[in-house]
Design an enzyme around this catalytic site. Structure first.
Site, mmCIF file in Angstrom:
data_model
loop_
_atom_site.group_PDB
_atom_site.id
_atom_site.type_symbol
_atom_site.label_atom_id
_atom_site.label_comp_id
_atom_site.label_asym_id
_atom_site.label_seq_id
_atom_site.Cartn_x
_atom_site.Cartn_y
_atom_site.Cartn_z
ATOM 1 N N ASP A 16 19.780 13.726 19.254
ATOM 2 C CA ASP A 16 18.477 13.134 18.933
ATOM 3 C C ASP A 16 18.202 12.092 20.016
ATOM 4 O OD1 ASP A 16 16.139 12.433 17.434
ATOM 5 O OD2 ASP A 16 17.192 10.697 16.654
ATOM 6 N N GLY A 49 8.812 10.775 21.247
ATOM 7 C CA GLY A 49 7.497 11.132 20.714
ATOM 8 C C GLY A 49 6.330 10.836 21.639
ATOM 9 N N CYS A 79 16.347 16.631 16.139
ATOM 10 C CA CYS A 79 15.148 15.960 16.652
ATOM 11 C C CYS A 79 13.987 16.939 16.549
ATOM 12 C CB CYS A 79 15.397 15.574 18.112
ATOM 13 S SG CYS A 79 13.934 15.016 18.992
ATOM 14 N N CYS A 188 10.095 14.038 11.351
ATOM 15 C CA CYS A 188 10.860 13.302 12.367
ATOM 16 C C CYS A 188 12.132 12.841 11.671
ATOM 17 C CB CYS A 188 10.062 12.101 12.871
ATOM 18 S SG CYS A 188 11.033 10.962 13.897
ATOM 19 N N THR A 189 13.262 13.036 12.336
ATOM 20 C CA THR A 189 14.538 12.758 11.655
ATOM 21 C C THR A 189 14.772 11.268 11.397
ATOM 22 O OG1 THR A 189 15.608 12.933 13.821
ATOM 23 C CG2 THR A 189 15.745 14.844 12.362
#
Ligand code: DGL
Length: 278
Positions: A16, A49, A79, A188-189
């Site tokens: 991620d 992002g 991710c 979104c994690t």
């Protein structure tokens, strides 16, 4: 030649941009406790992002190449941004199973509702990946996508229980509540770390889908199918980051409620792209 037993006992590579992937790691601990993991957080280049698709694809290739050098049997993109922008491309480039979050999340959501809200990074929202995946399964489902650029830094700075977090969450969630969604996907994690705040805001009638749960179910099935499930007791997770090891350790330890060792590593500029280097 590497035997299937040797390959089975390699680690799973999980990555991620930062601590978001820990929500996927927790699912691995719960669902596949026999597996060993190498976790990479690209904290030097966080947040993902706000990056372009070309940048994300480059980062993902660099991380995969580095993970292959460490020795892994499967790669899990923990991710959504990487899954939305780079998964299909790298799945074609590498001869190793690579799994992402979008399809497992979309499949789980359409089983639960017809009016689905997706909260995600700007890049994931712009890619339309969730909307496309959901509507490929069921064209009658309506999808609302909201990008929530402030959430990732709130989590990385470990402000998950602050009043500020509540105010920001209200700003992003209210339009979805007003749209009368019946299901919300954590696109979104990082966001699962904010669940306590979300639950104060969301009506209890809204189903929450965390794609991490379903991604790990899929990963478990894939390992089973390939005969690659670990046959030995797991080793402790190896945590690596591209940025500050100390900063990551402080936040990750609080989120995982355990003491961890973190290594700083360099993955950038490993040779590109994939297949030729295998
Ligand atoms: N946790 C990641 C995701 O699921 C990336 C967040 C970011 O770095 O912007 O999208």
């Amino acid at each position: 030649m590497t035997s299937i037993i040797q390959t089975s006992n390699l680690r799973i590579g999980l990555f991620d941009s930062g601590v978001g992937g820990l929500t996927v790691l927790k699912q691995i601990y719960a669902q596949m406790p026999q597996e060993s993991v190498i976790y990479f957080g690209d904290t030097e280049r966080l947040p993902y992002g706000t990056k372009t698709p070309v940048e994300i694809l480059q980062y993902v290739r660099e991380i995969i190449n580095w993970m292959l050098d460490q020795g892994v049997k499967m790669i899990i993109m923990a991710c959504n941004t990487s899954s939305a922008l780079a998964l299909e491309k790298v799945q074609d480039e590498y001869d190793i199973p690579i799994l992402g979050l979008i399809l497992p999340g979309a499949r789980a959501a359409v089983k639960q509702g017809k009016r689905i809200g997706v909260i995600s990074t700007q890049a994931t929202a712009d890619s339309n990946a969730y909307r496309k995946a959901i509507q490929e399964i069921d064209t009658n489902v309506r999808v609302w996508q909201v990008s929530c650029p402030e959430f990732v830094m709130l989590v990385e700075q470990n402000q998950i229980d602050s009043v500020h977090a509540y105010e920001i969450a209200l700003k992003y969630l209210q339009p979805l509540i007003d749209a009368n969604i019946d299901t919300l996907i954590y696109g979104c994690t990082h966001y699962r770390h904010l669940e306590r705040v979300f639950k104060k805001i969301l009506p209890s009638s809204i189903n929450i889908v965390d794609p991490a749960e379903y991604l790990v179910i899929a990963a478990n099935q894939e390992l089973e199918l390939m005969g690659l499930k670990s046959t030995q007791v797991n080793c402790s997770t190896r945590f690596c980051v591209s940025g500050s090891d100390r900063e990551f350790a402080v936040t990750a330890q609080q989120l995982l409620s355990e003491v961890i060792q973190v290594e700083q590593v360099q993955v950038a500029n490993s040779c590109l792209p994939g297949r030729d280097n295998l």
